[in-house]
Design a protein around this motif. Sequence first.
Motif, PDB file in Angstrom:
ATOM      1  N   VAL A 266      33.041 -32.348  15.509  1.00  0.00           N
ATOM      2  CA  VAL A 266      32.739 -31.822  14.051  1.00  0.00           C
ATOM      3  C   VAL A 266      31.939 -30.502  14.183  1.00  0.00           C
ATOM      4  CG1 VAL A 266      31.534 -32.488  11.987  1.00  0.00           C
ATOM      5  CG2 VAL A 266      32.997 -34.291  13.145  1.00  0.00           C
ATOM      6  N   GLY A 267      32.219 -29.648  13.473  1.00  0.00           N
ATOM      7  CA  GLY A 267      31.477 -28.322  13.466  1.00  0.00           C
ATOM      8  C   GLY A 267      31.008 -28.251  11.977  1.00  0.00           C
ATOM      9  N   ARG A 268      31.443 -27.270  11.248  1.00  0.00           N
ATOM     10  CA  ARG A 268      31.293 -27.438   9.755  1.00  0.00           C
ATOM     11  C   ARG A 268      32.198 -28.411   9.257  1.00  0.00           C
ATOM     12  NH1 ARG A 268      31.600 -22.291   6.505  1.00  0.00           N
ATOM     13  NH2 ARG A 268      33.229 -21.430   7.887  1.00  0.00           N
ATOM     14  N   GLY A 269      33.337 -28.444   9.656  1.00  0.00           N
ATOM     15  CA  GLY A 269      34.282 -29.418   9.216  1.00  0.00           C
ATOM     16  C   GLY A 269      34.786 -30.110  10.248  1.00  0.00           C
ATOM     17  N   ILE A 270      35.780 -31.269  10.295  1.00  0.00           N
ATOM     18  CA  ILE A 270      36.322 -31.776  11.331  1.00  0.00           C
ATOM     19  C   ILE A 270      37.276 -30.837  12.016  1.00  0.00           C
ATOM     20  CG2 ILE A 270      37.866 -33.876  12.044  1.00  0.00           C
ATOM     21  CD1 ILE A 270      37.143 -34.998   9.025  1.00  0.00           C
ATOM     22  N   LYS A 271      37.302 -30.754  13.436  1.00  0.00           N
ATOM     23  CA  LYS A 271      37.732 -29.820  14.020  1.00  0.00           C
ATOM     24  C   LYS A 271      39.051 -30.089  14.414  1.00  0.00           C
ATOM     25  CE  LYS A 271      33.826 -27.395  16.305  1.00  0.00           C
ATOM     26  NZ  LYS A 271      33.354 -26.466  17.473  1.00  0.00           N
ATOM     27  N   VAL A 272      40.221 -29.231  14.224  1.00  0.00           N
ATOM     28  CA  VAL A 272      41.513 -29.421  14.452  1.00  0.00           C
ATOM     29  C   VAL A 272      42.090 -28.477  15.006  1.00  0.00           C
ATOM     30  CG1 VAL A 272      41.714 -30.988  12.396  1.00  0.00           C
ATOM     31  CG2 VAL A 272      42.195 -28.608  11.907  1.00  0.00           C
ATOM     32  N   ASP A 273      43.479 -28.599  15.749  1.00  0.00           N
ATOM     33  CA  ASP A 273      44.265 -27.360  16.344  1.00  0.00           C
ATOM     34  C   ASP A 273      45.160 -27.044  15.300  1.00  0.00           C
ATOM     35  OD1 ASP A 273      46.358 -29.443  16.353  1.00  0.00           O
ATOM     36  OD2 ASP A 273      46.312 -29.822  18.377  1.00  0.00           O
ATOM     37  N   ASP A 274      46.094 -26.262  15.779  1.00  0.00           N
ATOM     38  CA  ASP A 274      47.196 -25.539  14.904  1.00  0.00           C
ATOM     39  C   ASP A 274      48.271 -26.658  14.283  1.00  0.00           C
ATOM     40  OD1 ASP A 274      46.076 -23.244  15.632  1.00  0.00           O
ATOM     41  OD2 ASP A 274      47.852 -22.646  16.789  1.00  0.00           O
ATOM     42  N   HIS A 275      48.136 -27.882  14.796  1.00  0.00           N
ATOM     43  CA  HIS A 275      48.937 -29.095  14.185  1.00  0.00           C
ATOM     44  C   HIS A 275      48.134 -30.026  13.582  1.00  0.00           C
ATOM     45  CE1 HIS A 275      51.749 -27.070  16.768  1.00  0.00           C
ATOM     46  NE2 HIS A 275      51.241 -27.246  17.876  1.00  0.00           N
ATOM     47  N   MET A 276      46.982 -29.852  13.159  1.00  0.00           N
ATOM     48  CA  MET A 276      45.945 -30.320  12.257  1.00  0.00           C
ATOM     49  C   MET A 276      45.578 -31.666  13.119  1.00  0.00           C
ATOM     50  SD  MET A 276      45.581 -28.735   9.615  1.00  0.00           S
ATOM     51  CE  MET A 276      45.813 -27.123  10.514  1.00  0.00           C
ATOM     52  N   VAL A 277      45.954 -31.920  14.412  1.00  0.00           N
ATOM     53  CA  VAL A 277      45.231 -32.799  15.467  1.00  0.00           C
ATOM     54  C   VAL A 277      43.696 -32.624  15.581  1.00  0.00           C
ATOM     55  CG1 VAL A 277      45.692 -34.113  17.624  1.00  0.00           C
ATOM     56  CG2 VAL A 277      47.528 -33.161  16.367  1.00  0.00           C
ATOM     57  N   THR A 278      43.078 -33.939  15.638  1.00  0.00           N
ATOM     58  CA  THR A 278      41.679 -33.842  16.019  1.00  0.00           C
ATOM     59  C   THR A 278      41.434 -33.963  17.390  1.00  0.00           C
ATOM     60  OG1 THR A 278      41.022 -36.169  15.590  1.00  0.00           O
ATOM     61  CG2 THR A 278      41.050 -34.807  13.652  1.00  0.00           C
ATOM     62  N   SER A 279      40.157 -34.033  17.745  1.00  0.00           N
ATOM     63  CA  SER A 279      39.805 -34.312  19.281  1.00  0.00           C
ATOM     64  C   SER A 279      40.252 -35.426  19.774  1.00  0.00           C
ATOM     65  CB  SER A 279      38.336 -34.204  19.538  1.00  0.00           C
ATOM     66  OG  SER A 279      37.771 -35.177  18.534  1.00  0.00           O
ATOM     67  N   ASP A 280      41.055 -36.371  18.905  1.00  0.00           N
ATOM     68  CA  ASP A 280      41.605 -37.483  19.416  1.00  0.00           C
ATOM     69  C   ASP A 280      42.995 -37.402  18.964  1.00  0.00           C
ATOM     70  OD1 ASP A 280      42.742 -40.246  19.239  1.00  0.00           O
ATOM     71  OD2 ASP A 280      41.116 -41.264  18.851  1.00  0.00           O
ATOM     72  N   PRO A 281      43.894 -37.608  20.064  1.00  0.00           N
ATOM     73  CA  PRO A 281      45.500 -37.206  19.903  1.00  0.00           C
ATOM     74  C   PRO A 281      45.952 -38.168  18.730  1.00  0.00           C
ATOM     75  CG  PRO A 281      44.933 -37.856  22.041  1.00  0.00           C
ATOM     76  CD  PRO A 281      43.518 -38.010  21.180  1.00  0.00           C
ATOM     77  N   HIS A 282      45.411 -39.453  18.550  1.00  0.00           N
ATOM     78  CA  HIS A 282      46.113 -40.403  17.041  1.00  0.00           C
ATOM     79  C   HIS A 282      45.440 -40.027  15.946  1.00  0.00           C
ATOM     80  CE1 HIS A 282      47.795 -42.567  20.661  1.00  0.00           C
ATOM     81  NE2 HIS A 282      46.595 -42.575  21.047  1.00  0.00           N
ATOM     82  N   ILE A 283      44.613 -39.094  15.920  1.00  0.00           N
ATOM     83  CA  ILE A 283      43.922 -38.816  14.609  1.00  0.00           C
ATOM     84  C   ILE A 283      44.235 -37.320  14.324  1.00  0.00           C
ATOM     85  CG2 ILE A 283      41.707 -38.938  13.058  1.00  0.00           C
ATOM     86  CD1 ILE A 283      40.594 -41.088  15.149  1.00  0.00           C
ATOM     87  N   LEU A 284      44.578 -37.120  12.818  1.00  0.00           N
ATOM     88  CA  LEU A 284      44.866 -35.796  12.210  1.00  0.00           C
ATOM     89  C   LEU A 284      43.787 -35.872  11.169  1.00  0.00           C
ATOM     90  CD1 LEU A 284      47.950 -37.347  12.914  1.00  0.00           C
ATOM     91  CD2 LEU A 284      48.523 -34.918  13.001  1.00  0.00           C
ATOM     92  N   ALA A 285      43.602 -34.496  10.759  1.00  0.00           N
ATOM     93  CA  ALA A 285      42.852 -34.221   9.270  1.00  0.00           C
ATOM     94  C   ALA A 285      43.309 -33.062   8.696  1.00  0.00           C
ATOM     95  CB  ALA A 285      41.488 -33.972   9.846  1.00  0.00           C
ATOM     96  N   VAL A 286      43.270 -33.185   7.508  1.00  0.00           N
ATOM     97  CA  VAL A 286      43.822 -32.092   6.643  1.00  0.00           C
ATOM     98  C   VAL A 286      42.798 -32.028   5.448  1.00  0.00           C
ATOM     99  CG1 VAL A 286      45.233 -33.625   5.090  1.00  0.00           C
ATOM    100  CG2 VAL A 286      45.850 -31.183   5.719  1.00  0.00           C
ATOM    101  N   GLY A 287      42.858 -30.737   4.739  1.00  0.00           N
ATOM    102  CA  GLY A 287      42.438 -30.360   3.437  1.00  0.00           C
ATOM    103  C   GLY A 287      40.886 -29.986   3.729  1.00  0.00           C
ATOM    104  N   GLU A 288      40.151 -30.064   2.617  1.00  0.00           N
ATOM    105  CA  GLU A 288      38.530 -29.327   2.653  1.00  0.00           C
ATOM    106  C   GLU A 288      37.917 -29.930   3.632  1.00  0.00           C
ATOM    107  OE1 GLU A 288      37.340 -30.006  -1.434  1.00  0.00           O
ATOM    108  OE2 GLU A 288      38.234 -28.307  -2.186  1.00  0.00           O
ATOM    109  N   CYS A 289      38.244 -31.097   4.111  1.00  0.00           N
ATOM    110  CA  CYS A 289      37.288 -31.758   5.089  1.00  0.00           C
ATOM    111  C   CYS A 289      37.484 -30.901   6.648  1.00  0.00           C
ATOM    112  CB  CYS A 289      37.620 -33.350   5.470  1.00  0.00           C
ATOM    113  SG  CYS A 289      39.271 -33.608   5.905  1.00  0.00           S
ATOM    114  N   VAL A 290      38.431 -30.155   6.847  1.00  0.00           N
ATOM    115  CA  VAL A 290      38.757 -29.700   8.182  1.00  0.00           C
ATOM    116  C   VAL A 290      37.897 -28.330   8.683  1.00  0.00           C
ATOM    117  CG1 VAL A 290      40.824 -31.155   8.311  1.00  0.00           C
ATOM    118  CG2 VAL A 290      40.732 -28.484   7.949  1.00  0.00           C
ATOM    119  N   GLU A 291      37.870 -28.113   9.808  1.00  0.00           N
ATOM    120  CA  GLU A 291      37.690 -26.661  10.248  1.00  0.00           C
ATOM    121  C   GLU A 291      38.668 -26.424  11.172  1.00  0.00           C
ATOM    122  OE1 GLU A 291      34.373 -24.735  13.275  1.00  0.00           O
ATOM    123  OE2 GLU A 291      33.716 -26.413  11.996  1.00  0.00           O
ATOM    124  N   HIS A 292      39.300 -25.150  10.995  1.00  0.00           N
ATOM    125  CA  HIS A 292      40.119 -24.454  11.953  1.00  0.00           C
ATOM    126  C   HIS A 292      40.047 -23.283  12.434  1.00  0.00           C
ATOM    127  CE1 HIS A 292      44.361 -22.353  12.602  1.00  0.00           C
ATOM    128  NE2 HIS A 292      44.505 -23.552  13.322  1.00  0.00           N
TER     129      HIS A 292
END
Length: 417
Positions: A266-292
């Motif tokens: 986590v930085g300002r938001g939940i860090k995601v890659d270009d496919h909205m995958v977080t640092s855990d490959p089984h967990i994705l995040a989307v919306g205002e909670c994410v940081e890309h």
Amino acid sequence: MKHEVLSAAKVDTREHLIVVGNGMAGCRAVEELLARDPARYRITIFGAEPLVNYNRIMLSPVLAGEKTFDEIVINGLDWYADNGITLVSGDPVTAIDREARTVTAQSGTVLDYDRLLIATGSDPFIIPVPGHDLPGVISFRDMKDVEHMLAAAERGGSAVVIGGGLLGLEAAHGLSLRGMTVTVLHLMPTLMERQLDEAAGWLLKQALEARGQTVLCGADTAEIVGEGKVEAIRLKDGREIPADLVVMAVGIRPCVALARAAGLEVGRGIKVDDHMVTSDPHILAVGECVEHDGQVYGLVAPLWDMCRSLADALTGSPSGYRPTATATKLKVAGLDVFSAGDFGGGDGAEDIVLRDAARGIYKRVVVRDDRIVGAVLYGDTADGNWYFDLLKKGESVGDIRDALIFGQAFASGGGQA
């Protein structure tokens, strides 16, 4: 024997997708997923509010009495039922066990997941001044807040809205229409400074004051005063403003507590890659909670792009999210406002400005090297999309520069009236 066969037939062997968040981004991601492969996942959605998915952007018209809650519902109960989605509303997820791949809800319910989508949105920022926790101090984020405001308006009296951004001005407008005496306090010298330059902000302030609101810019809150409930706001310059209701609308922060507690990056938001995958490959995040790529987003357009990229990734055809230029076209308290790009000017930038104070119209187009880099429109936003299109394409406007500020019809006609 027959009973056993029936039971076996009911076992759903599809991957289980759990969505944490029943808001606009989470449900839009599910809609995109269903459009691509409706049978691929067994889906459960947890929502903190005891409601179906509704359009938060339309809370202002509900407050103003222009719409009912039913009119701002995006997905009614029939949508969940028709798509075989299990909705768990009014029961927020409180913990994620990444090793066991389970979520635990406030009620104690524990469910396992194959894929988890976090769409927790954002939290309103509450200024930590003395008295911020008094009864009568609320934010403007959900239907519960609107219900608080409507109840306060029924009793009448004075409301103070802290924050002269879009949400604050919409809250002030709605409360004013409901009969309350409204004062807006804004720390910055210009209203909606993220969307408007100084001249447009001044016009907006004049228009709001003409409607009976008091707007104080450069107003810094020192404390909220009251015995057992809010009674007034005291500013750092000593002024005191009576208040039966205080609405905090000073900004939002990505809601990352759940992700942080689960050990996600986590930085300002939940860090995601270009496919909205977080640092855990089984967990994705989307919306205002994410940081890309170091950015967090609050506008709808980039969030919808994220949802498309996420759905692509979950159905095996990853497209990858790339941010694009965004424009803001709004009705603020019934007044038309548009902004896009960089309107800060700077080196090598030229301002082309049209002012018509009598009609309450202001247009400013910022040009650099014969290309539009920014635009601010107030009072007449009809050409906003045209300016934005030119900005996105990066096309030269050198040949229509002299007619540019008068809009598309005039400029495309070669400047002939």
